[in-house]
Design a protein around this motif. Structure first.
Motif, short mmCIF file in Angstrom:
data_model
loop_
_atom_site.label_atom_id
_atom_site.label_comp_id
_atom_site.label_asym_id
_atom_site.label_seq_id
_atom_site.Cartn_x
_atom_site.Cartn_y
_atom_site.Cartn_z
N ASP A 1010 19.93 -39.18 36.89
CA ASP A 1010 21.10 -39.99 36.54
C ASP A 1010 22.08 -40.08 37.72
O ASP A 1010 22.61 -41.15 38.00
CB ASP A 1010 21.79 -39.38 35.33
CG ASP A 1010 23.04 -40.15 34.94
OD1 ASP A 1010 22.90 -41.28 34.50
OD2 ASP A 1010 24.15 -39.58 35.13
N HIS A 1011 22.26 -38.96 38.43
CA HIS A 1011 23.28 -38.92 39.49
C HIS A 1011 22.91 -39.80 40.68
O HIS A 1011 23.78 -40.47 41.25
CB HIS A 1011 23.48 -37.47 39.95
CG HIS A 1011 24.54 -37.31 41.00
ND1 HIS A 1011 25.88 -37.41 40.70
CD2 HIS A 1011 24.47 -37.08 42.34
CE1 HIS A 1011 26.58 -37.23 41.81
NE2 HIS A 1011 25.74 -37.03 42.82
N PHE A 1012 21.64 -39.81 41.03
CA PHE A 1012 21.25 -40.53 42.25
C PHE A 1012 20.66 -41.91 41.98
O PHE A 1012 20.29 -42.61 42.93
CB PHE A 1012 20.24 -39.70 43.05
CG PHE A 1012 20.86 -38.49 43.70
CD1 PHE A 1012 21.77 -38.63 44.73
CD2 PHE A 1012 20.53 -37.21 43.26
CE1 PHE A 1012 22.34 -37.51 45.31
CE2 PHE A 1012 21.11 -36.10 43.85
CZ PHE A 1012 22.01 -36.24 44.88
N LEU A 1013 20.50 -42.31 40.67
CA LEU A 1013 20.01 -43.66 40.39
C LEU A 1013 21.12 -44.68 40.60
O LEU A 1013 22.23 -44.51 40.08
CB LEU A 1013 19.50 -43.76 38.95
CG LEU A 1013 18.05 -43.38 38.69
CD1 LEU A 1013 17.73 -43.51 37.21
CD2 LEU A 1013 17.10 -44.26 39.50
N PRO A 1014 20.84 -45.74 41.33
CA PRO A 1014 21.89 -46.76 41.53
C PRO A 1014 22.08 -47.58 40.26
O PRO A 1014 21.20 -47.63 39.39
CB PRO A 1014 21.33 -47.60 42.68
CG PRO A 1014 19.86 -47.44 42.60
CD PRO A 1014 19.61 -46.06 42.07
N ALA A 1023 13.43 -45.52 46.66
CA ALA A 1023 12.37 -44.92 47.48
C ALA A 1023 12.77 -43.55 48.02
O ALA A 1023 11.91 -42.69 48.22
CB ALA A 1023 12.02 -45.86 48.64
N ASN A 1024 14.08 -43.32 48.26
CA ASN A 1024 14.55 -42.05 48.81
C ASN A 1024 15.22 -41.17 47.77
O ASN A 1024 15.96 -40.23 48.12
CB ASN A 1024 15.55 -42.32 49.95
CG ASN A 1024 14.88 -43.00 51.13
OD1 ASN A 1024 13.82 -42.58 51.58
ND2 ASN A 1024 15.49 -44.08 51.64
N PHE A 1073 11.97 -47.10 39.26
CA PHE A 1073 11.69 -45.71 39.63
C PHE A 1073 10.34 -45.27 39.08
O PHE A 1073 9.54 -44.63 39.78
CB PHE A 1073 12.81 -44.80 39.09
CG PHE A 1073 12.58 -43.34 39.37
CD1 PHE A 1073 13.03 -42.75 40.54
CD2 PHE A 1073 11.90 -42.54 38.44
CE1 PHE A 1073 12.81 -41.41 40.78
CE2 PHE A 1073 11.67 -41.21 38.70
CZ PHE A 1073 12.13 -40.63 39.87
N LEU A 1074 10.08 -45.64 37.80
CA LEU A 1074 8.84 -45.24 37.15
C LEU A 1074 7.63 -45.87 37.84
O LEU A 1074 6.62 -45.20 38.09
CB LEU A 1074 8.89 -45.65 35.67
CG LEU A 1074 7.83 -45.08 34.74
CD1 LEU A 1074 7.90 -43.58 34.72
CD2 LEU A 1074 8.02 -45.66 33.34
N LEU A 1075 7.78 -47.13 38.19
CA LEU A 1075 6.69 -47.82 38.87
C LEU A 1075 6.44 -47.21 40.26
O LEU A 1075 5.30 -47.02 40.67
CB LEU A 1075 7.04 -49.30 38.98
CG LEU A 1075 5.97 -50.19 39.63
CD1 LEU A 1075 4.67 -50.16 38.83
CD2 LEU A 1075 6.49 -51.64 39.73
N GLU A 1076 7.54 -46.89 40.98
CA GLU A 1076 7.40 -46.28 42.32
C GLU A 1076 6.75 -44.90 42.23
O GLU A 1076 5.93 -44.54 43.08
CB GLU A 1076 8.79 -46.16 42.97
CG GLU A 1076 8.77 -45.73 44.43
CD GLU A 1076 8.17 -46.78 45.35
OE1 GLU A 1076 7.76 -46.42 46.47
OE2 GLU A 1076 8.10 -47.96 44.94
N LEU A 1077 7.06 -44.16 41.20
CA LEU A 1077 6.45 -42.84 41.00
C LEU A 1077 4.95 -42.97 40.80
O LEU A 1077 4.17 -42.19 41.35
CB LEU A 1077 7.09 -42.16 39.79
CG LEU A 1077 6.54 -40.78 39.40
CD1 LEU A 1077 6.80 -39.77 40.51
CD2 LEU A 1077 7.17 -40.31 38.10
N LEU A 1078 4.53 -44.00 40.03
CA LEU A 1078 3.11 -44.20 39.78
C LEU A 1078 2.39 -44.67 41.03
O LEU A 1078 1.28 -44.24 41.32
CB LEU A 1078 2.94 -45.22 38.63
CG LEU A 1078 1.50 -45.45 38.14
CD1 LEU A 1078 0.91 -44.15 37.62
CD2 LEU A 1078 1.49 -46.53 37.05
#
Length: 1181
Positions: A1010-1014, A1023-1024, A1073-1078
């Motif tokens: 939550d803290h680092f999600l834009p 990505a970072n 985020f979920l797609l990038e994780l996959l």
């Protein structure tokens, strides 16, 4: 001229002698020469062709033949004519001397007519040289003739006698008249024209051609000496009969004898040489007095030597006046300004300083007197009179006079009257500065800053430099007149075979000059001179008597004397104490008196009522006491002479009252004392005393007792103050050094340590100054290297637990290394010092046996010669502990390793509390989060144990779940992956608190997702994202899968949860985020991949936003692709046909899915063919 000779008088030889005339001429006789011959040794002071070099003077004084090998033939060639050797001088006296005068006049004419034409230089030189050689050869013939053929004359018998006998009887008188004529012809040296006198200063180094004036001048010198030599020979041959010049007496009525002519010519020659020396002195500076000689060239030097030894010989044999009698008469008239005696003629009146000139000339003449074996008799009676005339208060003149007096004392036996006269002067002027203004700084003389420097100055006075050394000749610049006088006094007191008589003679004179009023009148300079005087006398005479008298006299000074005066008194006392120590005498009495005075001054320094200005002034003597006592300990042979009495309760008062700079000096002194005690115990044979030490060191048992006494004084008066400073936030640099010194002292003499440090004083001190978590890193990083760097010292005896505690201290210092950062982020001076010290401590910690063993077991030992920075070393150490723990199989070993690891880290949260509270400095905050995160990642199996779980919980609550994240973003973004990876492993391995740890992990993931999600999708931000970075890995591992399962679970529950039909906030960002994780992980576990499917399908149902739907579909397609890819990779090797059959069926339903799998199928087929090794499978292809 030749025609005149041929037409006058009778032929010089028999008409029949021509056939038998010898063709050989005698060898060249000795003569004055200062020409440098490159073929000879240029360092020789006198010419080898001179009267001394050729042995002429020696033969004269021993009454030997002047030239025994010459003039042995019947005839001799003189002035170009052959003469009968045995009769020529008798028969042709006037003719020969007439020819001599003609040659002399011809040389003078040649000088007058000579030009500066270089083309004629060679011919003029050789012509003038030939004329001179003829004249010298004739004079040598006269000397030889007198020695061989002249007999004492008796009264002629009545009646006729042979004409030759009559001529022979008249020869002494005729020769005397001719010599008198020669002296009138050549005149005096002082009357020579300037162009001839200037030949004395011709630079003739390597020169072979000289002008005629040079030859004429040196011929004059030859004639002056030869006249004296011939007259002396004449007196010898006449056996004391007085020779009268009868013809001269008959013509003038005045008496002329050989003795009167000798006296007159001698006095004129001495007067002229003295006048020439005056001219030389006019250009001499006082600083060059002993290096500038009184002669212009070695010829005049040789003439002085000839005169000295001839006159000394005549004084002993004929009982005539000595050389000094002649010179004293001459110089006395010069000093007094009265006309000189008639026989000396007239002295020049232009002497700028008659008294200084007299000192200078007497000194150099005394040096010349050393050319004989017996030397010149001393002239102390005249010198004493000179000293009485030396009453000029100008230091530049007195310094030169005393310098000359020192030279004379080195040449002659020191004289009591001289020393007494000098002491009378200096006793009245003891408070004088004795400075020479025009010399600048060098004219101030040397001031002894410390007692050892004062003693060294006294030693230099007692061991004056050799006479002609630079140390002696440059004394005018380096010492004042009083210090030069002390050298004279030391020489006097050090006379050999005197049995102490010199001291008994002068003792009363010295002591009687000092009384209470006189002591109180002494200025600082006077007191310094007083101390130097007594140190010199104590060293040369009776030490205990002189030291006792000095103490009595110093006790007469007022008790409220100025601090500067007190400093001088202590300096002198310590110098005398060093003398006692040098001779192996006990210093207890002197040390007690001195220490009591120091303690009284330290008490005044300590009192709060003392004015700051007064305290500043008192530091002068206190600081000088520290320097002096340090020198006492450094120069002591064994510390067995009661030196400990210098360390009393005064230091307990001094230390608390010191400011920073003063404390630095005091602690520096303490280190010196501790070092010396340690060296005496490590090296019992150590001796720092000078070669003058008289007595051997005490026995081992006595020495040990003395060392214990010194150690007891150090523990009692210094250690309590050091212990009170150990928790200071600004510890002085020397505090750690001194504490290390006490640790070595406890190692060397454990029984000397106080009771509160027993029974293990080393461990107790190390706990005080390195292992306590409250200590400042500056103190610890400076203290520990002292003990760890030398394996033979106490560092080598540190137990395993001590090594562990030392590693923990290093661990803490690495974490706290940025505490000293300035507010602007720059390094403070303390921070830079800490950085240097920490690097050294890091190097030494890595060499500890315990740490080295860990690194070897983990295979992480640093390369040879590599220098690791503290952070890299800490990283390697943490990794090594984790690897070693993971490799252990026995439960007891694993449990022990957990305990050690917790000992290494200590209260790690307390160590970094400063950074967490202040949120600064940024470097410290980053280091703290990184270091703890590295521990969590690499020690996760260890932290999951029941012993270490409390530390892990504290880390999570304190660093990852704080109340506020303000100022922590960068630190958390950089180190969060370490924490997540470590926590994920710990949750899977914890047996008792696994559920709680999983909850903690989910809370951390949720918080920082939550803290680092834009708020809006951003490729770079996603990505970072630190949570994403923590979950990514190239090849899936069970630990990584577990972490990703936790992340997907948190996303499904917390970020894709619908409240009714309302979509969750930041849905698009979460889906991205979920797609990038996959995409960034090659996971193929359907259970893992399908975890978020219910929530995603709900999104497709309730969300109409095109971007969100696209992302969901991409995820679904990618999930299906991953499932099919896993199906192909797992089954193709065994079920080839079945796999392709299934894919054919799917292609009928949706060809796009199978098309996407074609690259995967091709790669899988090639891998299968490669494994089987049977070539291409055409059927499957």
């Amino acid at each position: 001229m030749e025609e005149d000779i041929s037409q006058s008088l009778t032929p010089p030889v028999s008409p029949f002698a021509g056939e038998s005339q010898c063709e050989l001429t005698p060898a060249l006789p000795p003569c004055f020469s200062c020409a440098s011959d490159p073929g000879r040794d240029d360092t020789r002071p006198l010419s080898s062709e001179g009267y001394i070099g050729r042995g002429s003077l020696k033969r004269l004084l021993l009454r030997l033949a002047p030239a025994p090998a010459d003039y042995e033939d019947d005839t001799v060639d003189i002035f170009g004519f052959p003469w009968v050797t045995e009769t020529a001088l008798v028969e042709s006296t006037k003719l020969l001397f007439g020819l001599f005068r003609q040659k002399l006049l011809k040389l003078e004419t040649l000088v007058q007519s000579s030009s500066h034409d270089f083309g004629q230089a060679s011919s003029l030189h050789y012509e003038a040289e030939d004329l001179r050689q003829q004249c010298v050869l004739f004079l040598q013939y006269v000397k030889v003739f007198l020695y061989r053929y002249l007999e004492p004359t008796c009264s002629l018998e009545e009646g006729p006698c042979h004409p030759y006998v009559e001529l022979e009887a008249q020869l002494p008188s005729a020769l005397l008249e001719e010599l008198f004529g020669v002296t009138l012809l050549i005149g005096r040296l002082k009357d020579l024209p300037a162009n001839i006198q200037s030949a004395l200063t011709i630079q003739h180094q390597g020169k072979v051609l000289f002008p005629p004036s040079w030859h004429l001048l040196h011929l004059h010198l030859d004639i002056h000496w030869s006249v004296l030599e011939i007259l002396h020979l004449l007196g010898q041959r006449m056996q004391g009969q007085v020779v009268y010049a009868h013809q001269f007496v008959n013509l003038t009525g005045e008496n002329l004898t050989n003795n009167s002519l000798f006296e007159e010519h001698l006095c004129n020659l001495l007067s002229d040489l003295t006048g020439m020396a005056m001219g030389k002195y006019s250009k001499v500076r006082p600083t060059e007095a002993l290096t500038s000689h009184h002669y212009y060239c070695t010829c005049t030097k040789e003439l002085w030597i000839l005169l000295i030894h001839l006159l000394e010989h005549r004084s002993k044999v004929l009982h005539t006046q000595s050389f000094w009698n002649y010179m004293n008469t001459l110089l006395q008239s010069l000093i007094s300004g009265q006309p000189v005696a008639e026989q000396y003629g007239v002295l020049p009146t232009h002497c700028k300083d008659p008294l200084g000139f007299t000192w200078w000339l007497v000194t150099h003449l005394a040096e010349l007197g050393q050319y004989s074996r017996n030397g010149l008799e001393d002239n102390w009676s005249f010198v004493c009179e000179l000293l009485k005339s030396t009453c000029n208060p100008k230091e530049d003149q007195i310094r030169m006079h005393v310098h000359c007096c020192l030279s004379l004392s080195l040449l002659w036996k020191p004289n009591n009257g001289t020393v007494a006269t000098l002491w009378e002067y200096y006793s009245k002027n003891l408070s004088g500065l004795f400075t020479v203004p025009w010399l600048g700084v060098s004219g101030l003389g040397s001031v002894s800053r410390t007692p050892l420097a004062l003693l060294d100055q006294a030693r230099s006075c007692c061991s004056p430099s050799p006479l002609r050394s630079s140390g002696h000749t440059q004394l005018y610049r380096s010492a004042n007149s009083f210090q030069i006088f002390l050298r004279v006094l030391a020489l006097y007191l050090a006379q050999e075979n005197a049995g102490g008589a010199p001291w008994r003679q002068i003792k009363g004179r010295v002591y009687s000059k000092f009384h209470q009023r006189r002591m109180q009148e002494l200025s600082e300079a006077g007191l310094m001179n007083f101390l130097l005087l007594f140190v010199v006398v104590a060293r040369q005479a009776e030490l205990e008597d002189v030291a006792g008298r000095a103490c009595e006299l110093l006790g007469l000074l007022p008790p409220d004397s100025p601090p500067a005066q007190r400093s001088l008194v202590w300096k002198g006392q310590l110098a005398l104490l060093l003398l006692f120590q040098e001779r192996g005498l006990d210093v207890g009495a002197q040390a007690s008196w001195l220490a009591a005075s120091f303690s009284q001054t330290a008490r005044e320094f300590y009192l709060k009522t003392t004015e700051p200005s007064r305290r500043l002034a008192l530091w002068g003597p206190l600081g000088s006491y520290l320097e002096g006592v340090a020198e006492v300990f450094e120069t002591s042979a064994s510390l067995g002479l009661s030196e400990e009495k210098l360390l009393n309760e005064g230091f307990g008062l001094l230390l608390p009252a010191c400011r920073q700079s003063e404390l630095s000096s005091t602690l520096g002194f303490l280190q010196i004392v501790l070092r010396e005690v340690h060296q005496r115990n490590v090296q019992p044979g150590h001796s720092a005393c000078p070669p003058g030490a008289w007595l051997p060191p005490p026995s081992a048992s006595v020495g040990k007792d003395r060392h214990l006494a010194v150690a007891a004084a150090l523990w009692a008066h210094f250690f309590p103050f050091l212990r009170s400073l150990r928790l200071s936030n600004t510890p002085p640099a020397q505090l750690a050094d001194a504490a290390a010194g006490f640790t070595l002292l406890a190692f060397d003499l454990p029984s000397s340590a106080p009771q509160d440090l027993q029974p293990n004083p080393i461990q107790s001190i190390m706990q005080c100054f390195s292992w306590d978590d409250m200590l400042h890193p500056l103190l610890v990083t400076r203290y520990l290297p002292h003990l760890l760097q030398n394996s033979s010292g106490c560092g080598g005896s540190v137990s395993g637990s001590a090594q562990t505690l030392s590693v923990r201290a290093w661990f803490r210092c690495v974490l706290q290394q940025h505490i000293h950062k300035n507010p602007d982020g720059t390094d403070s001076r303390a921070g830079r010092a800490l950085e240097e010290q920490l690097s050294e401590l890091t190097r030494l910690v890595l060499r500890l046996p315990e740490v080295d063993s860990l690194l070897q077991k983990a295979g992480l030992q640093p390369g040879a010669g590599s220098k690791l920075v503290p952070r890299s070393a800490l990283e390697m150490f943490i990794k090594a502990v984790g690897r070693v723990y993971s490799g252990l199989q026995v439960l007891s070993e694993r449990s022990a390793m957990v305990t050690r690891a917790l000992d290494y880290t200590g209260d790690i949260m307390k160590y970094i509390k400063h950074y967490l509270v202040n949120k600064s400095p940024q470097e410290g905050l980053l280091l703290a989060y990184w270091a703890v995160g590295y521990v969590v990642k690499h020690w996760s199996p260890l932290l999951a144990t029941s012993k270490a779980q409390h530390l892990l919980f504290n880390i999570v609550n304190g660093l990852l779940l704080p109340n506020s994240l303000s100022g922590l973003d960068k630190a958390l973004r950089d180190s969060l992956p370490l924490y997540l990876q470590g926590l994920s492993i710990a949750t899977s391995m914890s047996q008792s608190q696994g559920a709680y740890l999983k909850k903690q992990l989910r809370d951390v993931i949720s918080k920082y997702l939550d803290h680092f999600l834009p708020a809006t999708p951003s490729v770079g931000a996603i990505a970072n994202h630190p949570v994403l970075l923590a979950a990514c890995e190239a090849t899936p591992t069970p630990r990584g899968v577990a972490l990703r399962r936790s992340i997907l679970q948190v996303i499904s529950e917390n970020f894709l949860h619908f409240k009714g039909n309302a979509p969750p906030p930041r849905l698009v960002t979460v889906l991205a985020f979920l797609l990038e994780l996959l995409r960034r992980n090659n996971d193929s576990d359907p259970a893992l991949l399908t975890m978020p499917l219910p929530s995603l399908l709900r999104c497709l149902k309730l969300v109409n936003e095109p971007h969100a739907c696209t992302l969901v579909l991409q995820y679904l397609c990618l999930t299906v692709f991953c499932v099919f890819r896993s199906f192909v990779e797992e089954n193709e090797g065994l079920y080839d046909r079945q796999v392709y059959s299934v894919l054919e069926t799917i292609a009928v339903l949706d060809s796009h899915v199978v098309q996407v799998l074609i690259p995967v199928l091709s790669l899988s087929l090639r891998n299968t063919e490669h494994k089987r090794g049977l070539g291409k499978n055409t059927t499957l292809r």
